[in-house]
Design a protein around this motif. Structure first.
Motif, PDB file in Angstrom:
ATOM      1  N   ILE A  71     -11.549   6.416 -26.152  1.00 48.68           N
ATOM      2  CA  ILE A  71     -11.839   8.048 -25.513  1.00 48.68           C
ATOM      3  C   ILE A  71     -10.679   7.811 -25.614  1.00 48.68           C
ATOM      4  CG2 ILE A  71     -12.391   9.524 -24.234  1.00 48.68           C
ATOM      5  CD1 ILE A  71     -15.330   7.943 -23.710  1.00 48.68           C
ATOM      6  N   MET A  72      -9.971   7.399 -24.486  1.00 55.61           N
ATOM      7  CA  MET A  72      -8.435   7.906 -23.946  1.00 55.61           C
ATOM      8  C   MET A  72      -7.666   7.824 -25.023  1.00 55.61           C
ATOM      9  SD  MET A  72      -9.464   8.113 -20.791  1.00 55.61           S
ATOM     10  CE  MET A  72      -7.129   8.027 -20.037  1.00 55.61           C
ATOM     11  N   LYS A  73      -7.581   6.770 -26.309  1.00 58.13           N
ATOM     12  CA  LYS A  73      -7.049   6.985 -27.376  1.00 58.13           C
ATOM     13  C   LYS A  73      -6.795   8.050 -27.572  1.00 58.13           C
ATOM     14  CE  LYS A  73      -5.490   3.448 -30.975  1.00 58.13           C
ATOM     15  NZ  LYS A  73      -4.694   4.245 -31.690  1.00 58.13           N
ATOM     16  N   MET A  74      -8.033   8.280 -27.817  1.00 65.73           N
ATOM     17  CA  MET A  74      -8.645   9.968 -28.655  1.00 65.73           C
ATOM     18  C   MET A  74      -7.694  11.301 -28.370  1.00 65.73           C
ATOM     19  SD  MET A  74     -12.080   9.887 -29.940  1.00 65.73           S
ATOM     20  CE  MET A  74     -12.665  11.356 -29.529  1.00 65.73           C
ATOM     21  N   LEU A  75      -7.676  10.842 -27.089  1.00 61.37           N
ATOM     22  CA  LEU A  75      -7.306  11.622 -26.301  1.00 61.37           C
ATOM     23  C   LEU A  75      -5.818  11.933 -25.594  1.00 61.37           C
ATOM     24  CD1 LEU A  75      -9.858  12.318 -23.326  1.00 61.37           C
ATOM     25  CD2 LEU A  75      -9.773  14.291 -24.866  1.00 61.37           C
ATOM     26  N   TYR A  76      -5.444  10.939 -25.792  1.00 58.17           N
ATOM     27  CA  TYR A  76      -3.838  10.825 -25.317  1.00 58.17           C
ATOM     28  C   TYR A  76      -2.942  10.895 -26.972  1.00 58.17           C
ATOM     29  CZ  TYR A  76      -4.117  10.810 -20.529  1.00 58.17           C
ATOM     30  OH  TYR A  76      -4.882  11.315 -19.364  1.00 58.17           O
ATOM     31  N   GLU A  77      -3.132  10.488 -27.408  1.00 62.32           N
ATOM     32  CA  GLU A  77      -2.267  10.309 -28.973  1.00 62.32           C
ATOM     33  C   GLU A  77      -2.056  12.016 -30.092  1.00 62.32           C
ATOM     34  OE1 GLU A  77      -3.161   6.735 -30.394  1.00 62.32           O
ATOM     35  OE2 GLU A  77      -2.456   5.715 -29.101  1.00 62.32           O
TER      36      GLU A  77
END
Ligand SMILES: O=C1C[C@@](O)(C(=O)O)C[C@@H](O)[C@@H]1O
Length: 250
Positions: free
Chosen positions: A244-250
């Motif tokens: 999720i963090m990868k999707m939101l932050y990249e």
């Protein structure tokens, strides 16, 4: 905004880091969990010392911490002994809490130490000084498991953490409504604008779990994810969290 470096991890640099709590009760389980964390599934580990069955014996804590340090390699680790008042298993007096933390700082090894704001200014300040003199960064924390305080109150709690000298301020609250979750996020975003230390904020429980991935909006520099047993309600599994963090932050 100051950033805080724990080994090779920079907190407050604009990305949200993943912290996984080590929750085992026995040395064997603690070390086994740490070995698994060291496979790139998180950025930092938190050892929840209060969940260790021998947390009353500082010498046992120090012994396990040394092993943890070896197993975790270069991954930073946070020492947290959470008291009953803040939702943990440590049931000693404030003096016993201070004694455990300060003896650990003297004899043990960690990169950052959690210190509970509710223990009162003199005690918090003496532990902050002890940590600083040992080169350990501090996370001053506050937990409210039964409610979400008002936005102004949450802003003032985070401000108090900064003014007492914390390197990082952490606030966890329990929502009873969607508005409570939004209030935590608003208090965090406003504090992020006005304070100059990194913040870690979260609304707990299922409802609050949205706030755990909203660091981009709220200025929270890290989020806690579980690996096995969660250490607080509403944590995502750290492997899901990473996606999720990868999707939101990249
Ligand atoms: O302070 C915190 C935050 C936390 O309570 C959470 O809600 O994720 C989990 C705890 O292990 C940690 O010490």
């Amino acid at each position: 905004m100051k950033t805080v470096r724990l080994r090779n991890v920079e907190l407050g640099d604009g990305n949200s880091k993943i912290i996984v709590p080590i929750t085992g009760a026995t040395e064997e389980k603690i070390i086994a969990q740490a070995k698994e964390l060291n496979q790139g599934i998180c950025d930092l580990a938190e050892w929840r010392v209060d969940l260790f069955e021998k947390h009353h014996a500082v010498s046992e804590i120090v012994k396990v911490a040394r092993k943890l340090r070896d197993v975790l390699g270069d991954m930073p680790f946070i020492f947290t002994i959470r008291t009953k008042e803040d939702g943990g298993k440590f049931e000693g007096t404030n003096e016993e809490y201070a004694e455990t933390v300060s003896r650990f700082l003297l004899e043990g090894e960690c990169d950052a130490c959690d210190i509970e704001l509710a223990k009162g200014k003199p005690l918090v300040q003496s532990l902050l000084e002890a940590a600083k003199s040992h080169g350990v960064k501090t996370i001053v924390s506050s937990h409210s498991f039964d409610k979400t305080p008002t936005v102004d109150k949450m802003i003032s709690i985070l401000g108090e953490m900064q003014s007492c000298g914390a390197d990082i301020a952490k606030l966890a609250v329990m929502p009873k409504s969607i508005q409570d979750v939004l209030n935590l996020m608003l208090a965090s975003a406003k504090s992020f604008e006005n304070l100059n230390i990194p913040l870690i904020t979260m609304s707990m429980g299922k409802l609050g779990s949205f706030s755990r991935v909203a660091g981009l909006l709220t200025g929270s520099c890290a989020t806690f994810g579980s690996y096995g047993q969660e250490s607080a309600p509403g944590q995502y599994d750290c492997r899901d969290l990473k996606k999720i963090m990868k999707m939101l932050y990249e």
